[in-house]
Design a protein around this motif. Structure first.
Motif, PDB file in Angstrom:
ATOM      1  N   HIS A   5     -17.806  38.980   4.307  1.00 20.32           N
ATOM      2  CA  HIS A   5     -19.660  38.557   3.612  1.00 20.32           C
ATOM      3  C   HIS A   5     -18.613  37.357   2.800  1.00 20.32           C
ATOM      4  O   HIS A   5     -18.339  37.269   1.893  1.00 20.32           O
ATOM      5  N   HIS A   7     -20.653  32.767   2.502  1.00 21.00           N
ATOM      6  CA  HIS A   7     -22.210  32.014   2.452  1.00 21.00           C
ATOM      7  C   HIS A   7     -22.030  30.550   2.645  1.00 21.00           C
ATOM      8  O   HIS A   7     -21.172  30.212   1.811  1.00 21.00           O
ATOM      9  N   HIS A  37     -28.148  34.473   4.744  1.00 19.55           N
ATOM     10  CA  HIS A  37     -29.475  35.425   4.594  1.00 19.55           C
ATOM     11  C   HIS A  37     -29.896  34.753   5.757  1.00 19.55           C
ATOM     12  O   HIS A  37     -30.600  33.511   6.009  1.00 19.55           O
ATOM     13  N   GLU A  61     -26.750  37.837   7.117  1.00 17.26           N
ATOM     14  CA  GLU A  61     -26.959  38.841   6.087  1.00 17.26           C
ATOM     15  C   GLU A  61     -28.199  38.710   6.328  1.00 17.26           C
ATOM     16  O   GLU A  61     -29.465  38.097   5.844  1.00 17.26           O
ATOM     17  N   ASP A 243     -18.201  38.485  -0.903  1.00 16.25           N
ATOM     18  CA  ASP A 243     -19.349  37.847  -1.375  1.00 16.25           C
ATOM     19  C   ASP A 243     -19.781  35.920  -1.310  1.00 16.25           C
ATOM     20  O   ASP A 243     -20.344  35.719  -2.330  1.00 16.25           O
ATOM     21  N   HIS A 245     -19.810  32.093  -2.708  1.00 18.97           N
ATOM     22  CA  HIS A 245     -21.539  31.684  -2.995  1.00 18.97           C
ATOM     23  C   HIS A 245     -20.712  30.001  -2.543  1.00 18.97           C
ATOM     24  O   HIS A 245     -21.635  29.542  -2.336  1.00 18.97           O
TER      25      HIS A 245
HETATM   26 MN    MN Z   1     -23.774  37.979   0.338  1.00 21.28          MN
END
Ligand code: MN
Ligand code: MN
Ligand code: MN
Length: 289
Positions: A5, A7, A37, A61, A243, A245
């Motif tokens: 996971h 981005h 996303h 996602e 996750d 970013h």
């Molecule tokens: Mn995410």
């Protein structure tokens, strides 16, 4: 090591797909899912940057709604070309652009003009409120993103426009139809009571979901134990992801994923071929940690 996971700047991440991959490799990640996303557009660049020691999975996602809440579903190892799946992501992106336009119109009424031209110039194909928040900070309207949400783009902000997402069943269905594995993202972040969470996880499993994230940033031990208990009850597997970013988020980094409960099978047990060739060779010999 698996990081399933993260981005890039194709959605609300800060780095290019190639930069994300380079950092993941530095940090010892062997299997990386780039889960922007509502888009898989970063996949080709990420895969091209991967090299021998790291495998990049085509992944996503998806934002959906369930019982009035925004829920995120990760899709791992999807066939990006599958028509229903590709069409669904285009529809999700179109909804995001419509929402951005609505919020830009409201900002213009507050005297903040030309927002859309700036958003369109970004590398993002899936814009979100985070992009508006950054723009408001960069232009000096607010001091930080938190204030941008409070004053403008958050639920009570003057420029807020509600999102219109697909349903949970649709999100999971598209992933499954594209040959992917559906994972419930960060289940502890939805602010649900134990009963509601069990209902969500049951609906997710009944739709075709196979795993829930049990290792992600800021998931604390008691919550992790509660989630693990519910995963065991429902026969769901475990997934993990940073996750990631942006490097400014000091609480997470690529590959930083606390250990999963040892008695719950990881989602990659369903796809042993994910490990890069280098590791598969090693696995044939003595035990590999
Ligand atoms: Mn995410
Ligand atoms: Mn995000
Ligand atoms: Mn999410």
């Amino acid at each position: 090591m698996f990081d399933l996971h993260c981005h890039s700047y194709r959605s609300d991440g800060e780095w290019s797909p190639a930069a994300v991959v380079a950092r993941a490799r530095e940090r010892g990640v062997r299997v990386l899912a780039l889960t922007d996303h509502d888009t898989t557009d970063g996949y080709e660049e990420a895969a091209a940057a991967a090299g021998e020691a790291l495998r990049v999975l085509p992944a996503v996602e998806i934002s959906c709604s369930w019982s009035g809440k925004e829920i995120h579903i990760v899709g791992l190892d999807v066939d990006r070309a599958q028509p229903a799946f590709a069409g669904a992501l285009r529809q999700q992106q179109a909804r995001r652009w419509t929402r951005m336009q609505g919020m830009a119109d409201k900002l213009a009424r507050d005297g903040i003009a030309d927002v859309m031209s700036e958003i369109r110039a970004l590398p993002a194909v899936s814009p979100g409120r985070q992009h508006l928040a950054r723009l408001l900070v960069a232009r000096g309207h607010v001091r930080d993103a938190e204030r941008a949400f409070a004053r403008y783009v958050g639920r009570k902000g003057s420029a807020y426009v509600p999102a219109e997402w697909c349903t949970l069943d649709e999100a999971v269905g598209w992933i499954v139809a594209a040959g992917g594995l559906a994972v419930l993202a960060h289940p502890g972040r939805y602010d649900l009571s134990g009963g509601a969470l069990l209902k969500l996880m049951t609906a997710f499993r009944d739709a075709g979901g196979v795993a829930i994230e049990l290792s992600y940033p800021q998931l604390f031990i008691e919550e992790a134990q509660r989630l693990a208990g519910q995963a065991r009850k429902l026969g769901l597997l475990a997934s993990q992801g940073s996750d990631f970013h942006s490097p400014a988020q000091h609480w997470t980094d690529l590959g930083r994923t606390p250990p999963l409960p040892p008695d719950i099978a990881p989602v990659w047990s369903l796809r042993p071929h994910w490990l890069p060739a280098a590791d598969a060779g090693l696995a044939g010999g003595s035990a590999v940690a």
